[in-house]
Design a protein around this motif. Structure first.
Motif, PDB file in Angstrom:
ATOM      1  N   ALA A 101      25.415  13.337  18.029  1.00  0.00           N
ATOM      2  CA  ALA A 101      24.438  12.319  17.371  1.00  0.00           C
ATOM      3  C   ALA A 101      24.413  12.626  15.962  1.00  0.00           C
ATOM      4  CB  ALA A 101      23.097  12.749  18.060  1.00  0.00           C
ATOM      5  N   LYS A 102      24.088  11.437  15.329  1.00  0.00           N
ATOM      6  CA  LYS A 102      23.822  11.435  13.875  1.00  0.00           C
ATOM      7  C   LYS A 102      22.807  10.459  13.606  1.00  0.00           C
ATOM      8  CE  LYS A 102      28.904  12.487  12.261  1.00  0.00           C
ATOM      9  NZ  LYS A 102      28.118  13.747  11.641  1.00  0.00           N
ATOM     10  N   SER A 103      22.053  10.725  12.903  1.00  0.00           N
ATOM     11  CA  SER A 103      20.647   9.991  12.631  1.00  0.00           C
ATOM     12  C   SER A 103      20.628   9.958  10.966  1.00  0.00           C
ATOM     13  CB  SER A 103      19.339  10.596  13.191  1.00  0.00           C
ATOM     14  OG  SER A 103      18.184   9.714  13.015  1.00  0.00           O
ATOM     15  N   TYR A 104      20.220   8.757  10.490  1.00  0.00           N
ATOM     16  CA  TYR A 104      19.941   8.372   9.260  1.00  0.00           C
ATOM     17  C   TYR A 104      18.536   7.546   8.847  1.00  0.00           C
ATOM     18  CZ  TYR A 104      25.124   8.823   9.338  1.00  0.00           C
ATOM     19  OH  TYR A 104      26.531   9.084   9.779  1.00  0.00           O
ATOM     20  N   ALA A 105      18.015   8.161   8.038  1.00  0.00           N
ATOM     21  CA  ALA A 105      16.481   7.571   7.989  1.00  0.00           C
ATOM     22  C   ALA A 105      16.077   7.396   6.341  1.00  0.00           C
ATOM     23  CB  ALA A 105      15.503   8.238   8.709  1.00  0.00           C
ATOM     24  N   ALA A 106      15.450   6.353   6.224  1.00  0.00           N
ATOM     25  CA  ALA A 106      14.593   6.164   4.794  1.00  0.00           C
ATOM     26  C   ALA A 106      13.204   5.774   5.275  1.00  0.00           C
ATOM     27  CB  ALA A 106      15.370   5.303   4.041  1.00  0.00           C
ATOM     28  N   TYR A 107      12.322   6.170   4.548  1.00  0.00           N
ATOM     29  CA  TYR A 107      10.945   6.167   4.831  1.00  0.00           C
ATOM     30  C   TYR A 107       9.992   6.146   3.499  1.00  0.00           C
ATOM     31  CZ  TYR A 107      10.310  11.162   4.858  1.00  0.00           C
ATOM     32  OH  TYR A 107      10.106  12.359   4.434  1.00  0.00           O
ATOM     33  N   GLY A 108       8.835   5.403   3.749  1.00  0.00           N
ATOM     34  CA  GLY A 108       7.787   5.586   2.639  1.00  0.00           C
ATOM     35  C   GLY A 108       6.223   5.518   3.386  1.00  0.00           C
ATOM     36  N   GLN A 109       5.411   5.792   2.588  1.00  0.00           N
ATOM     37  CA  GLN A 109       4.254   5.553   2.912  1.00  0.00           C
ATOM     38  C   GLN A 109       3.421   5.864   1.889  1.00  0.00           C
ATOM     39  OE1 GLN A 109       2.752   7.229   7.000  1.00  0.00           O
ATOM     40  NE2 GLN A 109       0.949   8.238   5.710  1.00  0.00           N
ATOM     41  N   ALA A 110       2.132   5.130   1.835  1.00  0.00           N
ATOM     42  CA  ALA A 110       1.382   4.757   0.574  1.00  0.00           C
ATOM     43  C   ALA A 110      -0.019   4.575   0.940  1.00  0.00           C
ATOM     44  CB  ALA A 110       1.761   4.030  -0.387  1.00  0.00           C
ATOM     45  N   THR A 111      -1.078   5.261   0.378  1.00  0.00           N
ATOM     46  CA  THR A 111      -2.578   5.100   0.705  1.00  0.00           C
ATOM     47  C   THR A 111      -3.089   4.817  -0.590  1.00  0.00           C
ATOM     48  OG1 THR A 111      -2.393   7.012   2.460  1.00  0.00           O
ATOM     49  CG2 THR A 111      -4.659   6.439   1.450  1.00  0.00           C
ATOM     50  N   TRP A 112      -3.862   3.492  -0.461  1.00  0.00           N
ATOM     51  CA  TRP A 112      -4.446   2.847  -1.645  1.00  0.00           C
ATOM     52  C   TRP A 112      -6.003   2.971  -1.301  1.00  0.00           C
ATOM     53  CZ3 TRP A 112      -5.519  -2.741  -1.711  1.00  0.00           C
ATOM     54  CH2 TRP A 112      -6.136  -3.282  -2.978  1.00  0.00           C
ATOM     55  N   PRO A 124      -8.627   1.260  -2.939  1.00  0.00           N
ATOM     56  CA  PRO A 124      -9.449   0.205  -3.894  1.00  0.00           C
ATOM     57  C   PRO A 124     -10.771   0.593  -4.442  1.00  0.00           C
ATOM     58  CG  PRO A 124      -9.480  -0.631  -1.462  1.00  0.00           C
ATOM     59  CD  PRO A 124      -8.524   0.801  -1.772  1.00  0.00           C
ATOM     60  N   ILE A 125     -11.546   1.006  -3.475  1.00  0.00           N
ATOM     61  CA  ILE A 125     -12.703   1.449  -3.699  1.00  0.00           C
ATOM     62  C   ILE A 125     -13.092   2.987  -3.230  1.00  0.00           C
ATOM     63  CG2 ILE A 125     -13.888  -0.628  -4.079  1.00  0.00           C
ATOM     64  CD1 ILE A 125     -14.822  -0.651  -1.499  1.00  0.00           C
ATOM     65  N   SER A 126     -13.912   3.690  -3.724  1.00  0.00           N
ATOM     66  CA  SER A 126     -13.970   5.071  -3.343  1.00  0.00           C
ATOM     67  C   SER A 126     -14.031   5.370  -1.803  1.00  0.00           C
ATOM     68  CB  SER A 126     -15.114   5.906  -3.950  1.00  0.00           C
ATOM     69  OG  SER A 126     -16.353   5.467  -3.768  1.00  0.00           O
ATOM     70  N   PRO A 127     -14.845   4.578  -0.917  1.00  0.00           N
ATOM     71  CA  PRO A 127     -14.991   4.962   0.317  1.00  0.00           C
ATOM     72  C   PRO A 127     -14.038   4.236   1.313  1.00  0.00           C
ATOM     73  CG  PRO A 127     -16.509   3.237  -0.055  1.00  0.00           C
ATOM     74  CD  PRO A 127     -15.886   3.508  -1.343  1.00  0.00           C
ATOM     75  N   LEU A 128     -13.189   3.480   0.831  1.00  0.00           N
ATOM     76  CA  LEU A 128     -11.822   2.649   1.675  1.00  0.00           C
ATOM     77  C   LEU A 128     -10.698   2.971   1.157  1.00  0.00           C
ATOM     78  CD1 LEU A 128     -11.401   0.418   3.793  1.00  0.00           C
ATOM     79  CD2 LEU A 128     -11.025  -1.127   1.345  1.00  0.00           C
ATOM     80  N   HIS A 129      -9.847   3.459   2.251  1.00  0.00           N
ATOM     81  CA  HIS A 129      -8.405   3.922   2.020  1.00  0.00           C
ATOM     82  C   HIS A 129      -7.586   3.049   3.160  1.00  0.00           C
ATOM     83  CE1 HIS A 129     -10.531   7.390   0.547  1.00  0.00           C
ATOM     84  NE2 HIS A 129     -11.247   7.358   1.501  1.00  0.00           N
ATOM     85  N   ILE A 130      -6.523   2.515   2.379  1.00  0.00           N
ATOM     86  CA  ILE A 130      -5.565   1.753   3.203  1.00  0.00           C
ATOM     87  C   ILE A 130      -4.116   2.243   3.167  1.00  0.00           C
ATOM     88  CG2 ILE A 130      -4.560  -0.605   3.373  1.00  0.00           C
ATOM     89  CD1 ILE A 130      -7.140  -1.766   1.932  1.00  0.00           C
ATOM     90  N   THR A 131      -3.673   2.537   4.428  1.00  0.00           N
ATOM     91  CA  THR A 131      -2.349   3.093   4.215  1.00  0.00           C
ATOM     92  C   THR A 131      -1.392   2.325   5.074  1.00  0.00           C
ATOM     93  OG1 THR A 131      -3.327   5.366   4.565  1.00  0.00           O
ATOM     94  CG2 THR A 131      -0.846   5.312   5.297  1.00  0.00           C
ATOM     95  N   LEU A 132      -0.335   2.110   4.481  1.00  0.00           N
ATOM     96  CA  LEU A 132       1.043   1.323   4.873  1.00  0.00           C
ATOM     97  C   LEU A 132       2.156   2.328   4.976  1.00  0.00           C
ATOM     98  CD1 LEU A 132       0.091  -1.987   3.450  1.00  0.00           C
ATOM     99  CD2 LEU A 132      -0.374  -1.188   6.088  1.00  0.00           C
ATOM    100  N   GLY A 133       2.957   1.983   5.740  1.00  0.00           N
ATOM    101  CA  GLY A 133       4.111   2.877   5.947  1.00  0.00           C
ATOM    102  C   GLY A 133       5.310   2.467   6.833  1.00  0.00           C
ATOM    103  N   VAL A 153      -2.969   1.971   8.748  1.00  0.00           N
ATOM    104  CA  VAL A 153      -4.252   2.842   8.829  1.00  0.00           C
ATOM    105  C   VAL A 153      -5.328   2.141   7.628  1.00  0.00           C
ATOM    106  CG1 VAL A 153      -5.535   5.099   8.709  1.00  0.00           C
ATOM    107  CG2 VAL A 153      -2.957   4.786   9.268  1.00  0.00           C
ATOM    108  N   LEU A 154      -6.449   2.021   8.411  1.00  0.00           N
ATOM    109  CA  LEU A 154      -7.529   1.596   7.486  1.00  0.00           C
ATOM    110  C   LEU A 154      -8.600   2.613   7.972  1.00  0.00           C
ATOM    111  CD1 LEU A 154      -8.972  -0.679   5.898  1.00  0.00           C
ATOM    112  CD2 LEU A 154      -9.896  -1.610   8.221  1.00  0.00           C
ATOM    113  N   ALA A 155      -8.686   3.250   6.937  1.00  0.00           N
ATOM    114  CA  ALA A 155     -10.038   4.334   6.883  1.00  0.00           C
ATOM    115  C   ALA A 155     -11.220   4.263   6.016  1.00  0.00           C
ATOM    116  CB  ALA A 155      -9.355   5.890   6.627  1.00  0.00           C
TER     117      ALA A 155
END
Length: 811
Positions: free
Chosen positions: A480-491, A493-502, A538-540
């Motif tokens: 087996a061989k597995s190759y991967a590329a990934y990214g995740q960011a948490t924005w 915009p205002i202090s109580p709200l956190h939006i994560t996309l990955g 994710v919406l936190a």
């Protein structure tokens, strides 16, 4: 649908109601306060101290557990000590209710690990994969074999629930179990532990930190760990000189080095090596002839069958030999002696972890590892309790002999940083594996029968030198061989709200060959190339101080493969899961109450389902034949997880953890039964669809602890009391068998006189007594009707009560 909605609503209300127990004696949650990676300030409140913070690395950066929008449980170093956890099998009692740990078959040499209804029963073949990823210091462990090695110096075990396809990748559709070991400190110190208990058990451990060595090339710190754990069998073997059942001898060593050549650069190097000698749990015939069929009185050598009437040829079932003691009890001594020696697992690996702090807002990392696992399996767990039980002068007692050898290499590059109000992780990953296996199943015993009545008068042992020469049932190799590329960011915009996309893109390349079947050379092959993208959103929201909510969508998958237990190496494709989760995390009353709640819905498609049969062969052996298919339709998994920790007064910690899981799998096509039917009648080409089940997943599971710390004197000595209780509903244990194992309830306890001063050098002594399964409850954790409804079910019992004392010196 209304019934399911009602069940979920009831589970949510039950979880919310747990908080009402805060003022009463309760059990502790599966996020123990003992897993403190970053303790809270030491100042105590007048009416109780706050619950310590727990730091986790589930998002590839250090974050507070309560501010991490993932359902996570943490088993810390103190929990490992309090529960007397020597290896991962000790978490099978339900310490973390959502985490299911079981033996593969009855064997401790390979573990089945599951989360949220993703529990692959037979992932130990070279071309099959797990559904929950297991990690050691960030390195993925590719095989079920070797997972039961003795644990080294655990800092914490993070249990990440739900798909982790973005940051952790393939084979984490149910979640991930991440073991984090303690790193070198650069200061002299350590601890030594020794203990003994019933069943001839003894343990020993040395964890030594050496002073950092300063040089023009920077500072280097070393840490050395050595562990040993032994237990005699809990079910004895009446055959002299042979190993019993549920015994083990585990030992291993690890050396780690931390090099800091320049400011901002840290190089961690570690090498570990372990050996685990173990035997399976005993397989007991639970009932005989449950359908009340007529028992044969005459044996016909020509037809190899029993009859109740030799003239009319009225068939009956084989009589049960008087030597075989069937029943619903856990035996101390087996009724039939069999040759058996311990299985031997060997694991070793080297890991290099490099971290470079480019700037305060960016850190570059690399994690590279080489690991190997080898297994020599000697499993004679069934004796006369599994098919075939009795044929006059016939062979019996299936001795499952197998070998597995695995080599893996992995490397991962990460960039972890921040830009303004965005935190991000970027990564590249590569994994390569080669694994091969071979198996044979000779019979070790032979019945001695009366020439007139044909009934058993005793048994003899076949020539042991012939066991390794038995016909090879199967031999295969897979790559087996597995190759991967990934990214995740948490924005934010205002202090109580956190939006994560990955997202993660993975390319899997797998191939293999089954080159021996039933002693004959074959050339069955498979090859699969799969490309996959797994997103996450994710919406936190921080509702208030100490109150956080989140909504999460994530996907994951388990790679496809081929079954080497299949007679023609049938391949199957990957399965995939989509997950929708809502969560609440709170810390209330000046952080003296922590309450977390999560509800989720998971839809799994192309579920990999096993059809397992023990098929008698012409030479008298029994072939374990298994076909794996991708079930049509959608498997539905719904659940609720609730955790509560309470610190009502100084020194007292209470908590409770509850998990509700509801599962439904659509019928799957049983190709094995179709093949058997065609052997009897070649014109029978009817397709067979059969109900299948999710294994080792109780509908309700509950766990908790009480911890009390009472100071004695003014030198820091204290009396520590620990008690935990763990309950789980009955659950299925085979995909294609409509029988459940037992409900379980296990209580563990520990009492310790801790931190006794031994001198002016700061040395401290702790003396403790511990007990696992304190109430000596017995239950069948694994049950099968593969013997057939006529003969009866067999099962494996949990371990009996074990106890002992130990002493630890900290220096």
């Amino acid at each position: 649908m209304m019934k399911l909605a009602h069940s979920l609503r009831s589970g949510l209300l039950a979880g919310a109601g747990i908080i009402a127990l805060a003022a009463s004696p309760a059990f502790a949650a599966d996020e123990p306060q003992a897993a403190q990676a970053a303790p809270a300030p030491a100042a105590a409140l007048p009416d109780g101290v706050p619950i310590e913070e727990i730091v986790v690395t589930a998002t590839k950066r250090e974050t507070n557990l309560q501010k991490t929008p993932i359902s996570i449980s943490v088993v810390g170093a103190a929990d490992v000590k309090n529960r007397h956890v020597q290896s991962l099998i000790d978490l099978a009692d339900g310490a973390v209710p959502s985490l299911r740990v079981a033996t593969f078959e009855a064997r401790q040499s390979a573990l089945t690990i599951g989360l949220r209804g993703i529990v692959p029963g037979d992932a130990n073949q070279p071309a099959r994969e797990q559904g929950v990823g297991v990690y050691l210091d960030g390195v993925y462990l590719g095989r079920q074999h070797g997972l039961n090695a003795a644990l080294f110096d655990i800092e914490r075990i993070e249990v990440l629930k739900g798909p982790q396809g973005t940051l952790f990748g393939r084979n984490t559709e149910g979640g991930a179990l991440s073991m984090v070991l303690k790193a070198p400190t650069g200061e002299f110190g350590g601890r030594a532990t020794a203990g003994f208990g019933n069943y001839g058990s003894y343990t020993g451990a040395l964890h030594l930190d050496l002073p950092a060595i300063e040089s023009p090339l920077g500072s280097v710190a070393f840490k050395v760990d050595g562990v040993v754990a032994h237990q005699d069998p809990t079910t004895r073997n009446p055959l002299a000189g042979q190993a019993g059942w549920n015994q083990y001898q585990r030992y291993g060593g690890r050396i780690a080095a931390r090099w800091k050549p320049v400011d901002g650069l840290t190089v961690d190097l570690a090498f570990d090596k372990s050996r685990d000698e173990n035997t399976p749990f005993y397989s007991q015939l639970l009932n005989y002839n449950p359908l009340g069929k007529p028992v044969g009185t005459v044996y016909d050598n020509a037809t190899k069958a029993w009859y109740t009437d030799a003239t009319l040829k009225t068939k009956g079932i084989a009589p049960l030999p008087s030597q075989v003691k069937a029943g619903w009890f856990r035996p101390d001594v087996a009724d039939i002696g069999v040759p058996q020696q311990p299985s031997i697992d060997k694991t070793q690996g080297f890991t290099s972890t490099i971290k470079y702090k480019v700037s305060p807002s960016l850190e570059l990392r690399s994690i590279t590892s080489w690991r190997t696992v080898s297994d020599e399996q000697w499993d004679n767990s069934g004796g006369a309790h599994r098919t075939p039980v009795y044929v006059p002068n016939g062979n019996f007692s299936r001795y499952s002999l197998a070998t597995l050898d695995q080599r893996q290499f992995s490397t991962e590059l990460q960039a972890v940083g921040s830009l303004a109000n965005v935190d991000y992780v970027l990564g590249l990953y590569y994994f390569s594996e080669r694994a091969n296996d071979a198996a044979r199943t000779p019979n070790t015993n032979k019945w001695v029968s009366d020439p007139v009545t044909q009934l058993a008068t005793g048994y003899t042992i076949n020539d042991p030198s012939q066991y390794p020469l038995a016909t090879t049932a199967r031999a295969s190799i897979a790559y087996a061989k597995s190759y991967a590329a990934y990214g995740q960011a948490t924005w934010t915009p205002i202090s109580p709200l956190h939006i994560t996309l990955g997202g993660r893109y993975t390319a899997d390349r797998k191939n293999g060959a089954l080159f021996t079947v039933n002693g004959a050379a074959t050339n069955f092959t498979f090859k699969q190339d799969n490309n996959r993208f797994d997103p996450l959103a994710v919406l936190a929201y921080d509702v208030a101080q100490g109150v956080n909510v989140y909504a999460k969508y994530a996907t994951g998958y388990r790679a496809g493969g081929a079954s080497s237990r299949s007679l023609n190496y049938r391949s199957f494709g990957p399965e995939e899961v989509k997950s929708y989760e809502l969560g609440l995390k709170t810390e209330l009353f000046d952080r003296k109450v922590r309450f977390n709640l999560a509800g989720y819905i998971m839809d799994r498609n192309n579920s990999q389902v096993d059809f397992n049969f023990f098929v008698p062969q012409p030479d008298g052996t029994v072939r374990n034949t298994l076909e794996t298919v991708n079930a049509l339709g959608t498997t539905k998994i719904r659940g609720v997880e609730a955790d509560l920790n309470v610190r009502p007064v100084d020194g007292l910690a209470l908590g409770l953890s509850y998990v509700y899981t509801d599962t439904k799998v659509p019928p799957a096509r049983n190709t094995v039964q179709e093949q058997l039917n065609q052997q009897i009648d070649p014109t029978n080409t009817a397709q067979i669809f059969q109900d299948v089940y999710i294994v080792y997943t109780p509908k309700n599971a509950l766990s908790g602890t009480i911890d009390y710390d009472y100071p004695i004197g003014s030198n820091g000595t204290s009396l520590k009391l620990h008690l935990d209780g763990n309950f789980a509903d009955a659950a299925y244990t085979f995909d294609n068998e409509n029988v459940k194992a037992d409900k379980s309830f296990v209580v563990n306890g520990r009492i310790a006189l801790a931190d006794i001063r031994m001198g002016e050098g700061g040395q401290k002594l702790t003396v403790a007594g511990w007990a696992r399964n304190l109430l000596n409850t017995s239950y069948v954790y694994r049950r099968s009707n593969a013997n057939g409804a006529v003969l009866g079910d067999y099962g494996n019992w949990n371990a009996p009560r074990t106890y002992g004392i130990e002493a630890t010196v900290n220096f």
